[in-house]
Design a protein around this motif. Structure first.
Motif, mmCIF file in Angstrom:
data_model
loop_
_atom_site.group_PDB
_atom_site.id
_atom_site.type_symbol
_atom_site.label_atom_id
_atom_site.label_comp_id
_atom_site.label_asym_id
_atom_site.label_seq_id
_atom_site.Cartn_x
_atom_site.Cartn_y
_atom_site.Cartn_z
ATOM 1 N N UNK A 30 -44.975 -53.411 -14.403
ATOM 2 C CA UNK A 30 -43.866 -54.024 -15.115
ATOM 3 C C UNK A 30 -43.226 -52.998 -16.030
ATOM 4 N N UNK A 31 -41.911 -52.848 -15.955
ATOM 5 C CA UNK A 31 -41.196 -51.911 -16.816
ATOM 6 C C UNK A 31 -40.362 -52.694 -17.819
ATOM 7 N N UNK A 32 -40.496 -52.302 -19.096
ATOM 8 C CA UNK A 32 -39.747 -52.916 -20.187
ATOM 9 C C UNK A 32 -38.980 -51.790 -20.880
ATOM 10 N N UNK A 33 -37.686 -52.001 -21.137
ATOM 11 C CA UNK A 33 -36.869 -50.981 -21.807
ATOM 12 C C UNK A 33 -36.298 -51.546 -23.104
ATOM 13 N N UNK A 34 -36.089 -50.668 -24.068
ATOM 14 C CA UNK A 34 -35.510 -51.057 -25.345
ATOM 15 C C UNK A 34 -33.998 -51.072 -25.291
ATOM 16 N N UNK A 35 -33.407 -51.444 -26.387
ATOM 17 C CA UNK A 35 -31.959 -51.448 -26.528
ATOM 18 C C UNK A 35 -31.471 -50.004 -26.577
ATOM 19 N N UNK A 36 -30.342 -49.692 -25.938
ATOM 20 C CA UNK A 36 -29.826 -48.325 -26.000
ATOM 21 C C UNK A 36 -29.581 -47.879 -27.436
ATOM 22 N N UNK A 37 -29.759 -46.583 -27.670
ATOM 23 C CA UNK A 37 -29.501 -46.025 -28.987
ATOM 24 C C UNK A 37 -28.019 -46.048 -29.315
ATOM 25 N N UNK A 38 -27.681 -45.649 -30.523
ATOM 26 C CA UNK A 38 -26.292 -45.586 -30.978
ATOM 27 C C UNK A 38 -25.501 -44.700 -30.018
ATOM 28 N N UNK A 39 -24.319 -45.131 -29.587
ATOM 29 C CA UNK A 39 -23.530 -44.282 -28.681
ATOM 30 C C UNK A 39 -23.329 -42.892 -29.273
ATOM 31 N N UNK A 55 -50.505 -47.118 -19.149
ATOM 32 C CA UNK A 55 -49.162 -47.113 -19.731
ATOM 33 C C UNK A 55 -48.457 -45.820 -19.336
ATOM 34 N N UNK A 56 -47.205 -45.961 -18.907
ATOM 35 C CA UNK A 56 -46.362 -44.831 -18.542
ATOM 36 C C UNK A 56 -45.049 -45.013 -19.308
ATOM 37 N N UNK A 57 -44.825 -44.168 -20.321
ATOM 38 C CA UNK A 57 -43.610 -44.274 -21.142
ATOM 39 C C UNK A 57 -42.658 -43.143 -20.768
ATOM 40 N N UNK A 58 -41.364 -43.444 -20.778
ATOM 41 C CA UNK A 58 -40.353 -42.441 -20.441
ATOM 42 C C UNK A 58 -39.042 -42.826 -21.099
ATOM 43 N N UNK A 59 -38.099 -41.919 -21.088
ATOM 44 C CA UNK A 59 -36.771 -42.197 -21.612
ATOM 45 C C UNK A 59 -35.747 -42.108 -20.500
ATOM 46 N N UNK A 60 -34.636 -42.781 -20.700
ATOM 47 C CA UNK A 60 -33.502 -42.671 -19.773
ATOM 48 C C UNK A 60 -32.323 -42.132 -20.562
ATOM 49 N N UNK A 61 -31.643 -41.156 -19.992
ATOM 50 C CA UNK A 61 -30.483 -40.543 -20.646
ATOM 51 C C UNK A 61 -29.291 -40.584 -19.707
ATOM 52 N N UNK A 62 -28.149 -40.996 -20.257
ATOM 53 C CA UNK A 62 -26.917 -41.099 -19.484
ATOM 54 C C UNK A 62 -25.785 -40.475 -20.291
ATOM 55 N N UNK A 63 -25.007 -39.556 -19.688
ATOM 56 C CA UNK A 63 -23.838 -39.033 -20.409
ATOM 57 C C UNK A 63 -22.915 -40.180 -20.801
ATOM 58 N N UNK A 64 -22.408 -40.153 -22.034
ATOM 59 C CA UNK A 64 -21.587 -41.233 -22.562
ATOM 60 C C UNK A 64 -20.106 -41.064 -22.226
ATOM 61 N N UNK A 65 -19.701 -39.841 -21.967
ATOM 62 C CA UNK A 65 -18.280 -39.556 -21.787
ATOM 63 C C UNK A 65 -17.987 -39.139 -20.351
#
Length: 142
Positions: A30-39, A55-65
């Motif tokens: 089961x994967x649970x993600x938090x609310x995205x950080x400040x833009x 437990x396997x923790x990771x981050x997701x990063x997406x270009x905003x612009x």
């Protein structure tokens, strides 16, 4: 269209040559993600995958612009368990590309007792940018 395919191939080749950390397959669970950080220039989101007591923790990063240019970005991923010992902290610097979906960044793994609460925080730490973090907390159900 040929030019676009050439750009994609060139980006993939550059990623392979520079040792860029790429997305890896999440373990089953089961994967649970938090609310995205400040833009910011990059949107960050902390996630935890739980498979029994693992437990396997990771981050997701997406270009905003839409004008994003490929560049190296520094992050911090920290995970703590119920008794507040750090399961681990990593400080990856990753090439964030302008093409493609969100990238999986870093990974912290560990085994924790069933019923424990685990928190992961994923932060962008790029100099000259506003700080941006995402935190997720979940209970390890077995």
């Amino acid at each position: 269209m040929k030019r676009f395919a050439a750009v994609l191939a060139g980006t993939a080749a550059l990623a392979a040559l520079t040792g860029v950390q790429s997305a890896s397959a999440n373990p089953v669970g089961t994967t649970v993600c938090g609310t995205p950080g400040v833009p910011n220039h990059v949107t960050v989101k902390a996630c935890i995958n739980i498979n029994q007591g693992h437990v396997y923790a990771f981050g997701r990063a997406t270009p905003y612009s839409s004008t994003w240019q490929d560049q190296q970005v520094s992050f911090q991923l920290s995970t703590i368990g119920i008794t507040n010992p750090a399961l681990g902290t990593v400080y990856p610097t990753v090439l964030i590309t302008a093409i493609g979906p969100a990238q999986e960044i870093g990974s912290v793994t560990g085994d924790v007792p069933c019923g424990s609460q685990v928190t992961a925080t994923f932060t962008v730490t790029q100099p000259g940018w506003y700080p941006s973090s995402s935190t997720v907390t979940t209970v390890v159900n077995c």
